[in-house]
Design an enzyme around this catalytic site. Structure first.
Site, PDB file in Angstrom:
ATOM      1  N   ASP A  19       0.793  -1.110  -0.010  1.00 10.82           N
ATOM      2  CA  ASP A  19       0.087  -0.119  -0.083  1.00 10.82           C
ATOM      3  C   ASP A  19       1.017   1.340   0.104  1.00 10.82           C
ATOM      4  OD1 ASP A  19      -2.497   1.527   0.027  1.00 10.82           O
ATOM      5  OD2 ASP A  19      -2.675   1.297   2.185  1.00 10.82           O
ATOM      6  N   HIS A  36       2.142   3.087  -9.281  1.00 14.01           N
ATOM      7  CA  HIS A  36       1.873   1.505  -9.258  1.00 14.01           C
ATOM      8  C   HIS A  36       3.143   0.950 -10.116  1.00 14.01           C
ATOM      9  CE1 HIS A  36      -2.089   2.042  -7.405  1.00 14.01           C
ATOM     10  NE2 HIS A  36      -2.375   2.820  -8.515  1.00 14.01           N
ATOM     11  N   LEU A 130      10.245 -21.006  -4.742  1.00 11.11           N
ATOM     12  CA  LEU A 130       9.301 -19.790  -4.005  1.00 11.11           C
ATOM     13  C   LEU A 130       7.916 -19.802  -4.734  1.00 11.11           C
ATOM     14  CD1 LEU A 130       9.558 -17.315  -2.060  1.00 11.11           C
ATOM     15  CD2 LEU A 130       9.095 -16.011  -3.931  1.00 11.11           C
TER      16      LEU A 130
HETATM   17  C1  IPE Z   1      -5.619  -2.554   0.004  1.00  9.19           C
HETATM   18  O1  IPE Z   1      -5.347  -1.239  -0.178  1.00  9.19           O
HETATM   19  C2  IPE Z   1      -5.512  -3.151  -1.349  1.00  9.19           C
HETATM   20  C3  IPE Z   1      -4.343  -3.443  -2.050  1.00  9.19           C
HETATM   21  C4  IPE Z   1      -2.966  -3.085  -1.606  1.00  9.19           C
HETATM   22  C5  IPE Z   1      -4.364  -4.173  -3.459  1.00  9.19           C
HETATM   23  P1  IPE Z   1      -6.373  -0.075  -0.319  1.00  9.19           P
HETATM   24  O2  IPE Z   1      -5.498   1.106  -0.400  1.00  9.19           O
HETATM   25  O3  IPE Z   1      -7.442  -0.353  -1.208  1.00  9.19           O
HETATM   26  O4  IPE Z   1      -6.969  -0.259   1.106  1.00  9.19           O
HETATM   27  P2  IPE Z   1      -7.953   1.021   1.807  1.00  9.19           P
HETATM   28  O5  IPE Z   1      -9.101   1.320   0.804  1.00  9.19           O
HETATM   29  O6  IPE Z   1      -7.217   2.024   2.232  1.00  9.19           O
HETATM   30  O7  IPE Z   1      -8.420   0.322   3.127  1.00  9.19           O
HETATM   31  C1  IPE Z   2      -1.760   0.164  -3.173  1.00  5.40           C
HETATM   32  O1  IPE Z   2      -1.450   1.373  -3.383  1.00  5.40           O
HETATM   33  C2  IPE Z   2      -2.085  -0.443  -4.592  1.00  5.40           C
HETATM   34  C3  IPE Z   2      -3.428  -0.830  -4.957  1.00  5.40           C
HETATM   35  C4  IPE Z   2      -4.410  -0.847  -4.144  1.00  5.40           C
HETATM   36  C5  IPE Z   2      -3.733  -1.302  -6.178  1.00  5.40           C
HETATM   37  P1  IPE Z   2      -2.561   2.660  -3.257  1.00  5.40           P
HETATM   38  O2  IPE Z   2      -3.163   2.720  -4.803  1.00  5.40           O
HETATM   39  O3  IPE Z   2      -3.696   2.066  -2.378  1.00  5.40           O
HETATM   40  O4  IPE Z   2      -1.847   3.879  -2.775  1.00  5.40           O
HETATM   41  P2  IPE Z   2      -2.480   4.938  -1.792  1.00  5.40           P
HETATM   42  O5  IPE Z   2      -2.810   4.104  -0.520  1.00  5.40           O
HETATM   43  O6  IPE Z   2      -3.601   5.707  -2.422  1.00  5.40           O
HETATM   44  O7  IPE Z   2      -1.291   5.675  -1.436  1.00  5.40           O
HETATM   45 MG    MG Z   3      -4.192   2.438  -0.466  1.00  4.48          MG
END
Ligand code: IPE
Ligand code: IPE
Ligand code: MG
Length: 236
Positions: A19, A36, A130
């Protein structure tokens, strides 16, 4: 030199909520998709670090069942990125002994995405150094429901063992260590069943800046935990 170990202080199975991609990009005045893309590069590295340290299963959260709620251009960008990243990196994963699985709901993905996931799994199916589970269109609640439905369809009783065997991660033991980057301290519908006894590690680093030192901090924290599974210290 890679060292594979049966040392119990090394987690057999590490799960990661990757995240913070969007915030990392925003901080740099870049589009979220750049975050990403950088995140994919970090995942490549983490696979290496995990192998070098003797981890045998790595499970990452790449796209949740709730991520469809994001703006359409981000969703389509993520779908295109997964197809592109697999095309580029599966050969390298295959050569490094990585076996890839994609736990999650397939049927609602576009045909070209389904095809890319299928090819990556087929190309790496013979590997066993792995296991890399890339949870894509995955949700913990979806997983429990689809497992229960599978048992009902087969006329089997609903038991803990039966359900565990029907879950999307039935091919691996439960995660020992669950890392979440990006500063949030929640599961966001990841591995709700399987994380019952995972040790949790929260990192304030955004995923694109996650590095080997932070990975090692998580492994060190894990090694210092006492896993009691309901018992008391004296029984261990
Ligand atoms: C969780 O992250 C999903 C992934 C890392 C793929 P999100 O960014 O979607 O989670 P919330 O919405 O902050 O809880
Ligand atoms: C996690 O990073 C990746 C996905 C959920 C696909 P985010 O896109 O949620 O990044 P933040 O949380 O908005 O910084
Ligand atoms: Mg996020």
């Amino acid at each position: 030199m890679p060292q594979v170990t049966d040392d119990f202080s090394v987690p057999h199975h590490v799960a990661i909520v990757m995240d913070g991609n969007g915030r990392w990009a925003k901080r740099r005045f870049l589009p979220r998709l750049v975050g990403h893309r950088q995140g994919v590069e970090v995942l490549r590295q983490v696979v290496r670090w995990a192998q070098d340290r003797g981890v045998r299963v790595l499970t990452v959260f790449a796209f949740s069942s709730e991520n469809w709620r994001r703006p359409p251009d981000e969703v389509s960008g993520l779908m295109a990125l997964v197809v592109k990243a697999l095309g580029r990196y599966v050969p390298e994963m295959r050569d490094h002994g990585v076996r890839i699985h994609f736990p999650g709901q397939r049927a609602t993905l576009a045909p070209e995405v389904q095809q890319a996931l299928h090819l990556a799994e087929a190309d790496t199916a013979h590997n066993d150094r792995l296991v890399l589970n890339i949870c894509f269109n995955y949700g913990g609640r979806w997983d429990v429901v689809q497992a229960a439905q599978a048992l009902v369809a087969r006329g089997e009783p609903i038991t803990e063992e039966g359900l565990a065997r029907a879950l999307a991660l039935a091919h691996v033991p439960d995660p020992d260590l669950l890392i979440r980057t990006g500063g949030e301290q929640r599961l966001s519908n990841f591995l709700l069943w399987q994380a019952a006894y995972a040790e949790l590690f929260f990192s304030d680093k955004w995923w694109p800046e996650f590095d080997a030192a932070e990975f090692d901090r998580a492994l060190l924290a894990y090694a210092q935990r006492e896993r009691r599974f309901g018992r008391i210290s004296e029984q261990l």
